[in-house]
Structures are given as C-alpha cells and as structure tokens.
Design an enzyme around this catalytic site. Structure first.
Site, PDB file in Angstrom:
ATOM      1  CD1 TRP A 139      -2.806   1.715   2.533  1.00 16.59           C
ATOM      2  CD2 TRP A 139      -3.259   1.602  -0.079  1.00 16.59           C
ATOM      3  NE1 TRP A 139      -3.636   2.508   1.899  1.00 16.59           N
ATOM      4  CE2 TRP A 139      -3.579   2.139   0.132  1.00 16.59           C
ATOM      5  CE3 TRP A 139      -2.403   1.110  -1.514  1.00 16.59           C
ATOM      6  CZ2 TRP A 139      -4.961   3.141   0.024  1.00 16.59           C
ATOM      7  CZ3 TRP A 139      -3.786   2.183  -2.156  1.00 16.59           C
ATOM      8  CH2 TRP A 139      -4.503   2.943  -1.459  1.00 16.59           C
ATOM      9  NE  ARG A 185       9.930  -0.510  10.753  1.00 20.12           N
ATOM     10  CZ  ARG A 185       9.587  -0.251  11.241  1.00 20.12           C
ATOM     11  NH1 ARG A 185      11.292   0.209  12.077  1.00 20.12           N
ATOM     12  NH2 ARG A 185       9.419   0.457  12.804  1.00 20.12           N
ATOM     13  CE  LYS A 189      -8.086   1.195   4.344  1.00 15.53           C
ATOM     14  NZ  LYS A 189      -8.954   0.514   3.424  1.00 15.53           N
ATOM     15  CE  LYS A 196     -10.671  -2.516   5.521  1.00 18.35           C
ATOM     16  NZ  LYS A 196     -10.183  -3.245   4.113  1.00 18.35           N
TER      17      LYS A 196
END
Length: 337
Positions: free
Chosen positions: A11, A30, A113, A196
């Site tokens: 993402w 990283r 999320k 969700k």
C-alpha cells in the site's frame, strides 16, 4: 509539494507511486537493501511485483533523508502548495513509533486500518497520546494496492480535524485516476477501516462454505449495522458509514478476491488452520490481528457485535465455521436496526 511515504509495503508503494506522478516523492523502508533493489528495478518484488514504479520516485532506507526530503520546504513557502506531507504506510503495530518520530510541524496522514493491539486504540487516539500537537489524519477507502499502482480508477477519503491536512491530502493525491474526498470525521473513517477487515473474514467463510449470495448480502448488511453501532458509541457520525470508508470499503474487502482478509475466511472454510493460512499469505491480514481488539472495545462500550464475535471464536479455534454460521442464524428474532 514534497511528499515522504514511510513504509514500503504494497500500500505504501502504491500511494507513493501515485504521489510521484504529481510531486517530488520519497518512499522510505526499513531495509536499505530492499530500497536499493526497488530503486534499481523500479519494482517492489516482495510486496507489489506486478506494478512498475515511476522513474522519478526516490527510494531510500535512510530515515534522516526521508524527513529531510519533506522538511525542506515545509513552513518556508507563503504558497500553501509548498507545504510537505508525511504519509505513514506501516502496519498499525508500528504507527505509535512512527508518529512519535515525526517532527510536530509536518502534516501527517496514516494509511493503516485497525485498532492497536493491547490498548484497543484507533490511530487518532494514538496520535493524541504520543503527538498531541501533530496535525494529522487518516486516508482510507475501498482500494487494492495493485489497482492504485496501475492507475485504475479509485476513490478515497482523507479525514482529519485539521483542514490543512485534508487540503494537503487532496493536493498530494487527487488526480486523473484517484479521487480524494475530504471528511472531518476521522473516528468514523477509522472505525469503518478497522471493522470491515473482520467482516470480510466472515464473508469469506460464508462464500467458502458455498452459502450463496443471499448469505453474503445479509452478512454485509448486518455487518454494516455492527460497524455503525460501534462508530456511534465512539463518537462518529452515522452518515460516514454510508460513504467510501464504511460501505464502500466493506463491499470491496468482503467481495474482492484481492482481499487478504477475505482469503483468510475462504481458507478457514476450506479447513485450513490459521497458522497455515498466515504462513501462506506472507503479508499482514489486519482483520486477524484486530478482531479480538474490536470485540473487546465493543464489549467495554456495551455494543452488540455478533458477527465479529463469531469471527473471533473461529479465529481462536473455539468454534468451527459451520457452527459459527448456525449460531448466527439461531439468534433470537429482533427488529432491524
């Protein structure tokens, strides 16, 4: 406008690729070796191997360079378009660390999320604890990373109490293939994004068991009711859950086969153990890690979430998928709410 994306997973890579189409953008990870490979091949072979990255996207494993990139013009331009933006694209487990390390003057968005394990906090609550002066918010909505990276049409919502952050998100990412809407309800947007994932596992289980489209529609609809109840108890607005970060993200994650959470449900229905599933997926499935936390937070607030409770029971091995479905169907009749 200078943009730094912290976190080189699927993402983060996709959002950085979109931002780089319009603004000088740096993607930080990283692992310096991984970032050097991405820079050389213009592909993130580990997390997003099927998407080509823009030539102008800078890739770095140097934390100081990442912050210097976005700090160079922040606060120095009379023109608001000169302000920088930090986008945190790490999993929820690392959000606290990231927010604590970002200078307070840099507008910041996070993409993760879920509820934080252990504390049960949402992103905006973590920010309030570790960076109370940071102007920040969340970017969420129905989106698969691969489609965003390939510039397929997508709509997202940027939610913050700070107008400057909402405006920065729109300037940074709104374009030909990506629409960014603004919201001042970060609580609702975050609850939608967290719950969700759990509901997508439930829908995956039902689809994997071959229960049919009626069952899928029932789970999505009643799951939306659970999501809304929890959100209202936390101070969100009901209408937020009918938008991109609520209904939109729920439908995509529950029905789209690119969804890791849906795939977890499908494989649980097929008889695989959770350990086997996670080993095969190789990527984070936030619903697995946040389901118990969602249920615990709901319990403290007195919010009834039967679908979430069934998913938690299956994930913990205390209930077989078929028995979980039976338990939901045998609940006492009630008015729709």
């Amino acid at each position: 406008m200078q943009i730094t994306v912290l976190g080189a997973g699927a993402w983060g890579t996709a959002v950085a690729a979109q931002a780089a189409l319009r603004h000088p953008t740096l993607l930080w990870g990283r692992d310096p070796a991984q970032m050097a490979e991405i820079a050389a091949t213009r592909r993130n072979q580990r997390y997003l191997p099927d998407a080509d990255l823009p030539a102008r996207l800078v890739c770095s494993g140097d934390w100081d360079a990442a912050l210097a990139h976005v700090s160079a013009r922040a606060g120095t331009d009379a023109d608001a378009n000169g302000a920088g933006l930090v986008i945190v694209a790490t999993p929820m487990a690392a959000l606290r660390e990231m927010l604590a390390r970002i200078p307070q003057g840099l507008p910041t968005l996070w993409l993760c999320k879920g509820f934080e394990a252990g504390t049960g906090l949402l992103g905006h609550e973590i920010a309030r604890e570790v960076a109370p002066q940071l102007a920040c918010g969340v970017l969420s909505g129905p989106s698969f990373a691969l489609e965003v990276a390939r510039q397929q049409p997508t709509a997202l919502v940027a939610a913050s109490q700070h107008e400057s952050v909402r405006d920065a998100a729109v300037r940074a990412l709104h374009g030909a293939s990506l629409r960014v809407y603004a919201s001042d309800d970060p609580v609702g947007v975050e609850v939608g994004g967290a719950v969700k994932n759990v509901l997508a596992i439930a829908t995956g289980i039902a689809d994997g068991m071959g229960l049919g489209l009626n069952a899928r529609a029932a789970l999505i609809t009643r799951g939306l009711a659970e999501m809304t109840r929890l959100g209202l108890a936390l101070g969100a607005r009901a209408e937020t859950f009918m938008g991109l970060s609520g209904l939109g993200d729920l439908v995509l994650t529950a029905t789209g086969d690119l969804s890791r959470n849906r795939r977890v449900g499908l494989r649980l229905a097929d008889g695989q153990t959770l350990a086997q599933i996670l080993a095969e997926l190789g990527h984070v499935s936030e619903g697995v890690y946040s389901a118990g936390t969602v249920l615990e937070r709901a319990g403290r607030l007195g919010v009834d979430m039967p679908i979430t409770a069934a998913v938690v029971a299956v994930l913990q091995g205390g209930l077989a998928p078929r028995d979980a479905v039976a338990a939901l169907m045998q609940r006492e009749a009630r008015a729709e709410s």
